[in-house]
Motif scaffolding. Structure first.
Motif, PDB file in Angstrom:
ATOM      1  N   ARG A   1       0.856  -1.189   0.000  1.00 24.03           N
ATOM      2  CA  ARG A   1       0.000   0.000   0.000  1.00 24.03           C
ATOM      3  C   ARG A   1       0.888   1.233   0.000  1.00 24.03           C
ATOM      4  NH1 ARG A   1      -0.982  -2.614   4.531  1.00 24.03           N
ATOM      5  NH2 ARG A   1      -0.141  -1.825   6.467  1.00 24.03           N
ATOM      6  N   LYS A   2       0.325   2.284  -0.533  1.00 24.88           N
ATOM      7  CA  LYS A   2       1.011   3.569  -0.650  1.00 24.88           C
ATOM      8  C   LYS A   2       0.289   4.542   0.267  1.00 24.88           C
ATOM      9  CE  LYS A   2       2.108   6.801  -4.419  1.00 24.88           C
ATOM     10  NZ  LYS A   2       2.020   6.969  -5.881  1.00 24.88           N
ATOM     11  N   THR A   3       0.998   5.104   1.234  1.00 28.33           N
ATOM     12  CA  THR A   3       0.408   6.040   2.174  1.00 28.33           C
ATOM     13  C   THR A   3       1.208   7.343   2.168  1.00 28.33           C
ATOM     14  OG1 THR A   3       1.732   5.208   4.027  1.00 28.33           O
ATOM     15  CG2 THR A   3      -0.414   4.173   3.667  1.00 28.33           C
ATOM     16  N   THR A   4       0.726   8.318   2.903  1.00 25.46           N
ATOM     17  CA  THR A   4       1.425   9.587   3.038  1.00 25.46           C
ATOM     18  C   THR A   4       1.628   9.872   4.513  1.00 25.46           C
ATOM     19  OG1 THR A   4       0.385  10.415   1.035  1.00 25.46           O
ATOM     20  CG2 THR A   4       1.366  12.042   2.481  1.00 25.46           C
ATOM     21  N   GLU A   5       2.873  10.168   4.884  1.00 24.87           N
ATOM     22  CA  GLU A   5       3.201  10.541   6.261  1.00 24.87           C
ATOM     23  C   GLU A   5       4.035  11.813   6.215  1.00 24.87           C
ATOM     24  OE1 GLU A   5       5.237   7.414   8.275  1.00 24.87           O
ATOM     25  OE2 GLU A   5       3.600   5.984   7.973  1.00 24.87           O
TER      26      GLU A   5
ATOM     27  N   GLU B   1       5.160  13.071   2.884  1.00 21.95           N
ATOM     28  CA  GLU B   1       6.024  12.212   2.081  1.00 21.95           C
ATOM     29  C   GLU B   1       5.309  10.900   1.772  1.00 21.95           C
ATOM     30  OE1 GLU B   1       9.153  12.753   0.862  1.00 21.95           O
ATOM     31  OE2 GLU B   1       9.127  14.791   1.640  1.00 21.95           O
ATOM     32  N   THR B   2       5.513  10.390   0.575  1.00 23.58           N
ATOM     33  CA  THR B   2       4.937   9.113   0.184  1.00 23.58           C
ATOM     34  C   THR B   2       5.742   7.978   0.799  1.00 23.58           C
ATOM     35  OG1 THR B   2       4.179  10.034  -1.902  1.00 23.58           O
ATOM     36  CG2 THR B   2       4.325   7.641  -1.768  1.00 23.58           C
TER      37      THR B   2
ATOM     38  N   TYR C   1       5.826   3.668   1.010  1.00 18.88           N
ATOM     39  CA  TYR C   1       5.342   2.389   0.516  1.00 18.88           C
ATOM     40  C   TYR C   1       5.539   1.356   1.605  1.00 18.88           C
ATOM     41  CZ  TYR C   1       5.139   4.203  -4.222  1.00 18.88           C
ATOM     42  OH  TYR C   1       4.824   4.930  -5.338  1.00 18.88           O
TER      43      TYR C   1
ATOM     44  N   GLU D   1       6.539   3.320  -9.870  1.00 21.33           N
ATOM     45  CA  GLU D   1       7.293   4.529  -9.531  1.00 21.33           C
ATOM     46  C   GLU D   1       8.744   4.139  -9.259  1.00 21.33           C
ATOM     47  OE1 GLU D   1       7.526   8.103  -6.251  1.00 21.33           O
ATOM     48  OE2 GLU D   1       5.637   7.059  -6.512  1.00 21.33           O
TER      49      GLU D   1
ATOM     50  N   ARG E   1      10.704   4.911   1.677  1.00 15.31           N
ATOM     51  CA  ARG E   1      10.355   6.319   1.505  1.00 15.31           C
ATOM     52  C   ARG E   1      11.486   7.035   0.797  1.00 15.31           C
ATOM     53  NH1 ARG E   1       8.653   9.123   6.231  1.00 15.31           N
ATOM     54  NH2 ARG E   1       8.182   7.167   7.185  1.00 15.31           N
ATOM     55  N   ARG E   2      11.136   8.153   0.180  1.00 15.82           N
ATOM     56  CA  ARG E   2      12.136   9.001  -0.474  1.00 15.82           C
ATOM     57  C   ARG E   2      12.690   9.949   0.581  1.00 15.82           C
ATOM     58  NH1 ARG E   2      12.376  10.382  -5.948  1.00 15.82           N
ATOM     59  NH2 ARG E   2      10.288   9.520  -6.114  1.00 15.82           N
TER      60      ARG E   2
END
Length: 98
Positions: free
Chosen positions: A14-18, A21-22, A24, A64, A83-84
């Motif tokens: 799943r892809k979330t945002t914290e 920041e994105t 995975y 991505e 995360r990036r």
């Protein structure tokens, strides 16, 4: 691609945002791999030669790509969080006019 090896398969992701920041979260059918990223300068390719750091990347389950120099990993049991994490230089370039 992250997760494609002979000894473990991706069960779910799943892809979330914290904090804007994105992130995975990739779940495996066995223990999550312990990734540390690649060398920030050069690394030897299996075919011989080298690949510049700017051309190294990780491909995520949705296609991505994250540059290897910007990827940060956290492994916990069967889950790998990716995360990036932009370098200080990359963050400064966004705000400076040069």
């Amino acid at each position: 691609m992250i997760g494609t090896t002979g000894d473990r398969e991706i069960v779910d992701w799943r892809k979330t945002t914290e904090d804007g920041e994105t992130v995975y979260e990739i779940e495996y059918d066995g223990p999550a791999p312990t990734l540390t990223g690649r060398s920030k300068s050069l690394f030897g390719a299996s075919s011989g030669g080298t690949v510049p750091a700017g051309e190294q990347y990780y491909q995520l389950p949705d296609g991505e790509e994250i540059a290897a120099t910007e990827a940060a990993f956290e492994a916990d049991g069967h889950t790998l969080r990716v995360r990036r994490q932009r370098s200080l230089v990359a963050r400064l370039r966004r705000y400076l006019p040069w």
